[in-house]
Design a protein around this motif. Structure first.
Motif, mmCIF file in Angstrom:
data_model
loop_
_atom_site.group_PDB
_atom_site.id
_atom_site.type_symbol
_atom_site.label_atom_id
_atom_site.label_comp_id
_atom_site.label_asym_id
_atom_site.label_seq_id
_atom_site.Cartn_x
_atom_site.Cartn_y
_atom_site.Cartn_z
ATOM 1 N N UNK A 33 0.831 -1.201 0.000
ATOM 2 C CA UNK A 33 0.000 0.000 0.000
ATOM 3 C C UNK A 33 0.871 1.260 0.000
ATOM 4 N N UNK A 34 2.027 1.206 0.701
ATOM 5 C CA UNK A 34 2.928 2.352 0.756
ATOM 6 C C UNK A 34 3.446 2.742 -0.614
ATOM 7 N N UNK A 35 3.668 1.761 -1.496
ATOM 8 C CA UNK A 35 4.097 2.053 -2.861
ATOM 9 C C UNK A 35 2.977 2.746 -3.623
ATOM 10 N N UNK A 36 1.765 2.263 -3.457
ATOM 11 C CA UNK A 36 0.624 2.887 -4.147
ATOM 12 C C UNK A 36 0.390 4.300 -3.621
ATOM 13 N N UNK A 37 0.580 4.491 -2.319
ATOM 14 C CA UNK A 37 0.415 5.814 -1.719
ATOM 15 C C UNK A 37 1.403 6.805 -2.335
ATOM 16 N N UNK A 38 2.664 6.398 -2.484
ATOM 17 C CA UNK A 38 3.671 7.272 -3.071
ATOM 18 C C UNK A 38 3.293 7.625 -4.506
ATOM 19 N N UNK A 39 2.826 6.624 -5.253
ATOM 20 C CA UNK A 39 2.438 6.873 -6.645
ATOM 21 C C UNK A 39 1.285 7.862 -6.723
ATOM 22 N N UNK A 40 0.234 7.635 -5.925
ATOM 23 C CA UNK A 40 -0.936 8.511 -5.951
ATOM 24 C C UNK A 40 -0.550 9.913 -5.487
ATOM 25 N N UNK A 41 0.256 10.002 -4.417
ATOM 26 C CA UNK A 41 0.614 11.295 -3.850
ATOM 27 C C UNK A 41 1.486 12.138 -4.748
ATOM 28 N N UNK A 42 2.202 11.500 -5.693
ATOM 29 C CA UNK A 42 3.149 12.234 -6.524
ATOM 30 C C UNK A 42 2.732 12.304 -7.988
ATOM 31 N N UNK A 43 1.490 11.929 -8.281
ATOM 32 C CA UNK A 43 0.989 12.112 -9.643
ATOM 33 C C UNK A 43 1.015 10.887 -10.516
ATOM 34 N N UNK A 44 1.272 9.704 -9.937
ATOM 35 C CA UNK A 44 1.194 8.473 -10.713
ATOM 36 C C UNK A 44 -0.244 7.966 -10.794
ATOM 37 N N UNK A 45 -0.401 6.762 -11.319
ATOM 38 C CA UNK A 45 -1.735 6.161 -11.441
ATOM 39 C C UNK A 45 -1.692 4.746 -10.871
ATOM 40 N N UNK A 46 -2.875 4.197 -10.568
ATOM 41 C CA UNK A 46 -2.915 2.832 -10.049
ATOM 42 C C UNK A 46 -4.144 2.092 -10.572
ATOM 43 N N UNK A 47 -4.028 0.772 -10.572
ATOM 44 C CA UNK A 47 -5.182 -0.088 -10.824
ATOM 45 C C UNK A 47 -5.950 -0.226 -9.516
ATOM 46 N N UNK A 48 -7.255 0.027 -9.552
ATOM 47 C CA UNK A 48 -8.064 -0.268 -8.363
ATOM 48 C C UNK A 48 -8.115 -1.767 -8.118
ATOM 49 N N UNK A 49 -8.157 -2.532 -9.215
ATOM 50 C CA UNK A 49 -8.156 -3.990 -9.097
ATOM 51 C C UNK A 49 -7.422 -4.561 -10.300
ATOM 52 N N UNK A 50 -6.404 -5.373 -10.063
ATOM 53 C CA UNK A 50 -5.564 -5.878 -11.131
ATOM 54 C C UNK A 50 -6.363 -6.733 -12.105
ATOM 55 N N UNK A 51 -7.170 -7.665 -11.604
ATOM 56 C CA UNK A 51 -7.907 -8.584 -12.476
ATOM 57 C C UNK A 51 -8.887 -7.841 -13.371
ATOM 58 N N UNK A 52 -9.565 -6.834 -12.791
ATOM 59 C CA UNK A 52 -10.585 -6.125 -13.552
ATOM 60 C C UNK A 52 -9.985 -5.135 -14.544
ATOM 61 N N UNK A 53 -8.853 -4.533 -14.205
ATOM 62 C CA UNK A 53 -8.342 -3.443 -15.033
ATOM 63 C C UNK A 53 -7.084 -3.791 -15.814
ATOM 64 N N UNK A 54 -6.264 -4.699 -15.311
ATOM 65 C CA UNK A 54 -5.083 -5.119 -16.067
ATOM 66 C C UNK A 54 -5.409 -6.304 -16.950
ATOM 67 N N UNK A 55 -6.324 -7.152 -16.485
ATOM 68 C CA UNK A 55 -6.743 -8.288 -17.299
ATOM 69 C C UNK A 55 -6.900 -9.544 -16.483
ATOM 70 N N UNK A 56 -7.881 -10.391 -16.841
ATOM 71 C CA UNK A 56 -8.126 -11.629 -16.079
ATOM 72 C C UNK A 56 -6.983 -12.621 -16.156
ATOM 73 N N UNK A 57 -6.106 -12.468 -17.166
ATOM 74 C CA UNK A 57 -4.982 -13.402 -17.302
ATOM 75 C C UNK A 57 -3.855 -13.076 -16.322
ATOM 76 N N UNK A 58 -4.033 -12.021 -15.514
ATOM 77 C CA UNK A 58 -3.000 -11.632 -14.566
ATOM 78 C C UNK A 58 -2.764 -12.727 -13.536
ATOM 79 N N UNK A 59 -1.571 -12.708 -12.969
ATOM 80 C CA UNK A 59 -1.247 -13.620 -11.878
ATOM 81 C C UNK A 59 -2.157 -13.345 -10.681
ATOM 82 N N UNK A 60 -2.220 -14.288 -9.766
ATOM 83 C CA UNK A 60 -2.929 -14.062 -8.504
ATOM 84 C C UNK A 60 -1.987 -13.308 -7.562
ATOM 85 N N UNK A 61 -2.247 -12.005 -7.419
ATOM 86 C CA UNK A 61 -1.350 -11.169 -6.628
ATOM 87 C C UNK A 61 -1.740 -11.089 -5.156
#
Length: 605
Positions: free
Chosen positions: A128-156
């Motif tokens: 979560x700390x990595x995502x916080x840094x990204x959001x706080x400094x202007x990066x972007x994130x997937x809310x959910x990997x399976x839904x937004x990156x793709x169902x073929x994604x690994x189980x994270x």
């Protein structure tokens, strides 16, 4: 030994002074989780910090900025820990149904992050700390990997009995800091997340990815000590496995340097001998404002407009806040005068402009009371530091300010002007300039009278911008040590504004100082300079002149500032870089102020 006996034994060791003093032990703050109305933290986090050689403290989630600031003054490093999802509302997105946010943490940690960045505190983000840094400094994130990156994604988000068990591999980016820390191309990691960074912020690079393309780690590439990983490296130490300790040991090393640099800045008198921010006072900026955004014409700074717009918004590189963050005690602020015509009307206008800028320095610093004050003697700098007050000393850049009336030297001295740069980029009535047309062979008769009058009055003679002939004339004539308030080494960068080694030795032989200028064009001949170039000039000039004759004059807001030293808040980073060159604290104290103060005192005698 029972528990009572163990306690007595430890207390006895303390009484006998057998414990470690711990003066160099850095303090690492770890953001606490918030669950069921309580602040909590898994033991693995603070155990990893202890194993790496630092003292851990828990940072509860609170959003009172006035309480965050003094906390940050005690921390040498920060870990942003894992936990619940980041609220996508901070990215302007509607939350998906699968999101489980922790509203108690988001705002406090985003405030903590940005205030820590102002102070350049080393940071490690975990999950979560990595995502916080990204959001706080202007990066972007997937809310959910399976839904937004793709169902073929690994189980994270693994479901295993033990948190130290690994679930998939990551591959380190070639040349990344993370790969160097672990000394390999990749490794197996654990994984407990369904959110992930999709775009790293500006100033960051991807340093690890999983086989499905998910970003698993990122690191700052602009010299800031920031590293973030998506997995949970802290979990392994609880099984006695030290395989993930390199990331914690990296943080502790960086934090130890930060602690030592802060301690040096707290005890020494840290001064910057040349700053040009008063030119923006003339544009409406106030010194108490942080990043006021002044409307400036491109022609004013001598750069071409990149988009055809004649103006741009400029944030001055020196203000009261940045002085605090960079632990800068004293700033020599100059009334800068562009070299224009030398007819009677133009000379009169130049003197009037110098007076107006000096008035603005008095006014703008007066607005900052009791946190800043104008100082006129070396003793006042120390007195202000002991009272927690930032000092500003006035100077004039370009002897054009006195016109043809040498009486102006005494008038400006009585106003508190500590030094005057004899010329700027162009010959004037006092001397030839390094960027002049060769009008004079060196000092004019008026220039010679001016140097002698400055000697008499205790105003330091500044030879930055002077031609070689003017430099030699002034060195031979002056009865007081001379300064070059913002001048670097010509041996490392062949620019006419710099001094060659023979002239550096000549300056030192007369008891003077050369203050390294943090201006890219004076640091390297090709490409953009960075903090290492600044260090190279300082170390070379120490070799040539000795450690008693070198200092730092950044030229901030006059073109100064490079990668890794972007504004006054980065000055502790320069100290850290110089420490890695093996300079001891006394040498650093001389560089940061003692050398310049000695010359100032000798001029006042």
């Amino acid at each position: 030994m029972n528990r009572q006996e163990e306690l007595r034994s430890r207390l006895r060791r303390i009484e006998l002074g057998m414990e470690e003093f711990g003066w160099n032990c850095p303090i690492i703050g770890i953001s606490g989780n918030f669950r069921n109305g309580d602040c909590t933290l898994a033991k693995a986090y603070y155990q990893s910090v202890l194993e790496a050689g630092a003292s851990p403290v828990i940072i509860p989630p609170f959003d009172r900025e006035s309480a965050i600031a003094p906390l940050l003054d005690t921390l040498d490093g920060i870990i942003f820990s894992g936990g619940a999802d980041i609220d996508p509302d901070y990215l302007g997105e509607e939350a998906l149904d699968c999101i489980g946010v922790n509203p108690e943490r988001d705002l406090p940690e985003l405030l903590l992050l940005n205030m820590a960045l102002d102070r350049h505190i080393p940071i490690l983000g975990i999950c979560r700390g990595m995502q916080l840094i990204a959001v706080g400094l202007g990066g972007r994130m997937y809310q959910d990997i399976k839904l937004q990156h793709g169902p073929e994604s690994l189980e994270h988000s693994q479901h295993t009995e033990f948190r130290h068990e690994t679930s998939h591999s990551v591959f380190f980016t070639a040349g990344s800091k993370l790969g160097a820390l672990f000394g390999c191309d990749g490794m197996e990691v654990n994984s407990f997340h369904h959110q992930a960074v999709s775009e790293v912020p500006q100033g960051f690079a991807v340093s690890a990815q999983s086989p499905d393309g998910i970003i698993e780690a990122m690191e700052a590439v602009d010299t800031r000590p920031i590293l973030a990983v998506q997995w949970h490296p802290e979990s392994f130490i609880m099984n006695g496995d030290r395989c993930m300790m390199p990331v914690f040991e990296w943080l502790v090393r960086e934090a130890a340097l930060m602690k030592r640099a802060r301690r040096l800045h707290a005890s020494a008198l840290v001064l910057d001998s040349h700053e040009d921010c008063p030119m923006f006072f003339d544009k409406g900026s106030h010194f108490y404002e942080k990043n006021p955004g002044v409307e400036v014409e491109w022609a004013y700074v001598g750069d071409p407009s990149p988009d055809g717009n004649p103006t741009f918004r400029y944030n001055p590189l020196v203000d009261l806040h940045k002085m605090k963050y960079g632990m800068l005690d004293a700033a020599f602020m100059v009334a800068y005068l562009h070299q224009d015509a030398r007819d009677a009307q133009s000379l009169k206008a130049a003197t009037a402009k110098a007076d107006r800028l000096l008035d603005l320095i008095d006014e703008r610093i007066g607005e900052c009371a009791p946190y800043a004050a104008v100082a006129t003697t070396p003793e006042q700098l120390w007195e202000n530091k002991l009272r927690g007050v930032k000092s500003v000393v006035m100077g004039i850049e370009n002897g054009y300010a006195i016109g043809l009336d040498i009486a102006n030297v005494e008038r400006f001295r009585k106003r508190g002007v500590a030094y005057m740069t004899l010329c700027h980029n162009g010959d004037n009535d006092l001397c030839g300039s390094a960027r002049g047309e060769g009008e004079h062979g060196g000092l004019t008769e008026l220039g010679r009278e001016t140097v002698m009058e400055m000697n008499r009055l205790g105003m330091m003679v500044d030879l930055s911008h002077a031609s070689v002939s003017s430099f030699h004339d002034a060195i031979e004539l002056s009865t007081k040590p001379i300064i070059c308030s913002h001048t670097s080494s010509r041996a490392l960068c062949n620019h006419p504004r710099n001094l060659d080694d023979d002239d550096l030795r000549l300056l030192a032989a007369g008891g003077g100082v050369s203050q390294v200028c943090i201006y890219s064009g004076f640091l390297r001949e090709e490409g953009e300079a960075g903090i290492q170039d600044v260090v190279n000039h300082i170390m070379h000039m120490i070799d040539v002149m000795g450690p008693d004759h070198v200092g730092i004059g950044t030229d901030m807001d006059g073109g100064g500032g490079v990668n890794g030293l972007a504004d006054a808040s980065w000055l502790t980073c320069l100290t850290r870089s110089l420490m890695s060159q093996g300079l001891d604290d006394y040498t650093l104290a001389r560089l940061w102020g003692l050398n310049f103060l000695e010359v100032w005192k000798r001029n006042l005698q």
